[in-house]
Motif scaffolding. Structure first.
Motif, PDB file in Angstrom:
ATOM      1  N   THR A 287      58.346  36.627  32.946  1.00 31.63           N
ATOM      2  CA  THR A 287      58.223  35.653  34.027  1.00 31.63           C
ATOM      3  C   THR A 287      57.938  36.392  35.325  1.00 31.63           C
ATOM      4  O   THR A 287      58.611  37.366  35.662  1.00 31.63           O
ATOM      5  N   ASN A 290      57.351  34.631  41.092  1.00 31.89           N
ATOM      6  CA  ASN A 290      57.401  33.268  41.632  1.00 31.89           C
ATOM      7  C   ASN A 290      57.535  32.207  40.536  1.00 31.89           C
ATOM      8  O   ASN A 290      57.388  31.011  40.810  1.00 31.89           O
ATOM      9  N   LYS A 292      59.059  29.621  37.830  1.00 32.20           N
ATOM     10  CA  LYS A 292      60.205  28.732  37.743  1.00 32.20           C
ATOM     11  C   LYS A 292      60.206  28.100  36.353  1.00 32.20           C
ATOM     12  O   LYS A 292      59.274  27.362  36.008  1.00 32.20           O
ATOM     13  N   SER A 294      62.599  25.857  33.663  1.00 36.89           N
ATOM     14  CA  SER A 294      63.833  25.097  33.531  1.00 36.89           C
ATOM     15  C   SER A 294      63.785  24.203  32.295  1.00 36.89           C
ATOM     16  O   SER A 294      62.745  23.632  31.976  1.00 36.89           O
ATOM     17  N   THR A 307      55.124  27.197  37.114  1.00 37.31           N
ATOM     18  CA  THR A 307      56.304  26.365  36.892  1.00 37.31           C
ATOM     19  C   THR A 307      56.250  25.719  35.510  1.00 37.31           C
ATOM     20  O   THR A 307      55.233  25.134  35.127  1.00 37.31           O
ATOM     21  N   GLU A 309      58.702  23.176  33.080  1.00 24.46           N
ATOM     22  CA  GLU A 309      59.923  22.381  33.019  1.00 24.46           C
ATOM     23  C   GLU A 309      59.850  21.404  31.852  1.00 24.46           C
ATOM     24  O   GLU A 309      58.808  20.816  31.581  1.00 24.46           O
ATOM     25  N   ARG A 324      51.414  24.132  36.884  1.00 23.04           N
ATOM     26  CA  ARG A 324      52.658  23.432  36.552  1.00 23.04           C
ATOM     27  C   ARG A 324      52.534  22.784  35.182  1.00 23.04           C
ATOM     28  O   ARG A 324      51.547  22.100  34.894  1.00 23.04           O
TER      29      ARG A 324
END
Length: 405
Positions: A287, A290, A292, A294, A307, A309, A324
């Motif tokens: 990773t 920057n 993210k 989750s 990102t 998620e 994203r």
């Protein structure tokens, strides 16, 4: 060597309801859950249940599935006596070669394989379900009841029952009637497509079914009704656990999302009942500074700079900075370029999502009737700035800034 029970795993399905995801592979070979393929679940159930002889019946696009299974080592099925055997249709002496005409015909064509092991019982499985199940408990139930056939059933709602084969039973769970997708179901016991037969009985009915030129050569349509008509003893075995038929885009997406739940009923971290898989050797997940990530499953070999998620990422996926990914499944080798958005989507293997492209739509942003999971097939390129709407099924390259795909 004589075996008490031989498993026959039906893995030749085309999986037409999965559309683009099965254009190059059989449904049981479709990747699932970050590191598995669908067929890993019944194979792991077999070895964990003490069943070490498995015939895998292949037909539709078998190359990748055959290569994946190999000699069965990943599932401890590389045995000198038993093990896993790939069983495609073949031509026999004095006959024309034929495809498997139905589930029962597939077993009929492989009676010779079963007879090699002279089993007392035969377990019939499907290669497109996600679940954990101890078949030895079902076998013990079958033996104790003295049944000719035991069918595993799952309790569903009466609304759902209209989509399944429904078993109507008496107080002892003996089956007295079978209804295929009834409009007005009498019970909520849905067949899971998992059968244990006493081999001598099954052989008798397979041969009779094959002699009937009008038969569909199918277990649900022909063999089970015939056994009931002849007053054979058929028993229901109630399964209480997680089980999902992943034969549609929505159900496949749902099952992958279920893997993110700590109480999903599958639990890939369970050391008592592991799900085995043949996985490539890859470096650890990386990773970026920057990144993210989750509530997601991200497998080794992935590089995440953006990102992620509520998503499932298979090995060798790249998510570039500014990109994203949300509520999506990215299969091996997927690349999501900088600034791209992938949401509520399934992206098949080795596909590239270009810079600033947008694949999928949140259900909050669209009417229920128009919303659905977006799917992009393998080995494709979605160009820079292209928009792939909800429910789209993409099977060709999409040009940059294409708003109409």
């Amino acid at each position: 060597m004589k075996k008490e029970c031989v498993a026959m795993l039906l893995a030749g399905g085309q999986g037409s309801r999965l559309h683009a995801l099965t254009s190059h592979v059989a449904k049981p070979a479709v990747p699932f859950g970050g590191k598995y393929r669908i067929i890993d679940f019944p194979l792991s159930n077999c070895i964990n249940s003490g069943i070490d002889t498995v015939g895998v019946l292949t037909q539709y696009r078998p190359l990748e599935l055959n290569a994946y299974l190999g000699n069965g080592q990943a599932w401890d099925l590389d045995r000198s006596d038993g093990g896993v055997h790939i069983l495609p249709p073949y031509m026999r002496e004095g006959e024309k070669g034929t495809w498997y005409k139905g589930t029962a015909n597939a077993i009929y064509q492989n009676m010779g394989f079963i007879e090699l092991y002279d089993p007392e019982y035969v377990l019939i499985l499907s290669g497109d379900h996600i679940y954990k199940m101890d078949y030895s408990k079902m076998l013990a139930h079958h033996k104790a009841s003295g049944a000719a056939c035991t069918i595993s059933v799952l309790e569903v709602t009466l609304e759902e029952a209209t989509r399944f084969g429904i078993m109507n039973v008496d107080d002892s769970d003996q089956i007295y009637e079978f209804e295929e997708k009834p409009k007005h179901p009498k019970s909520n016991l849905a067949s899971m497509g998992i059968y244990i037969f006493t081999w001598s009985k099954l052989k008798e009915y397979l041969m009779a079914d094959e002699a009937d030129e009008k038969s569909s050569n199918d277990f649900g349509k022909n063999i089970i009704p015939s056994m009931l008509a002849h007053q054979e003893k058929l028993m229901a075995y109630r399964f209480r656990g997680y089980w999902k038929d992943v034969g549609t885009i929505d159900s496949l997406w749902d099952a992958n999302m279920d893997m993110l739940s700590p109480e999903n009923g599958i639990d890939p971290y369970d050391t008592e009942w592991p799900i085995y898989a043949r996985t490539p050797t890859k470096p650890p997940l990386y990773t970026g500074p920057n990144a993210k990530v989750s509530h997601s499953m991200v497998t080794g070999g992935c590089e995440v700079y953006g990102t992620v998620e509520n998503s499932v990422l298979f090995h060798s996926v790249q998510v570039e900075e500014g990109a994203r990914v949300a509520y999506s499944i990215l299969m091996p080798g997927t690349v999501v370029k900088a600034g791209a958005v992938v949401e509520y989507a399934i992206i098949a293997e080795n596909t590239v999502i270009g810079e600033q492209a947008h694949v999928g739509t949140s259900p909050d942003d669209q009417n229920d009737s128009e919303w659905g999971i977006a799917v992009v097939a393998q080995n494709l390129k979605v160009g820079r700035g292209a928009v792939v709407p909800a429910k789209a099924m993409i099977t060709r390259n999409v040009k940059g800034d294409d708003k109409k795909c």
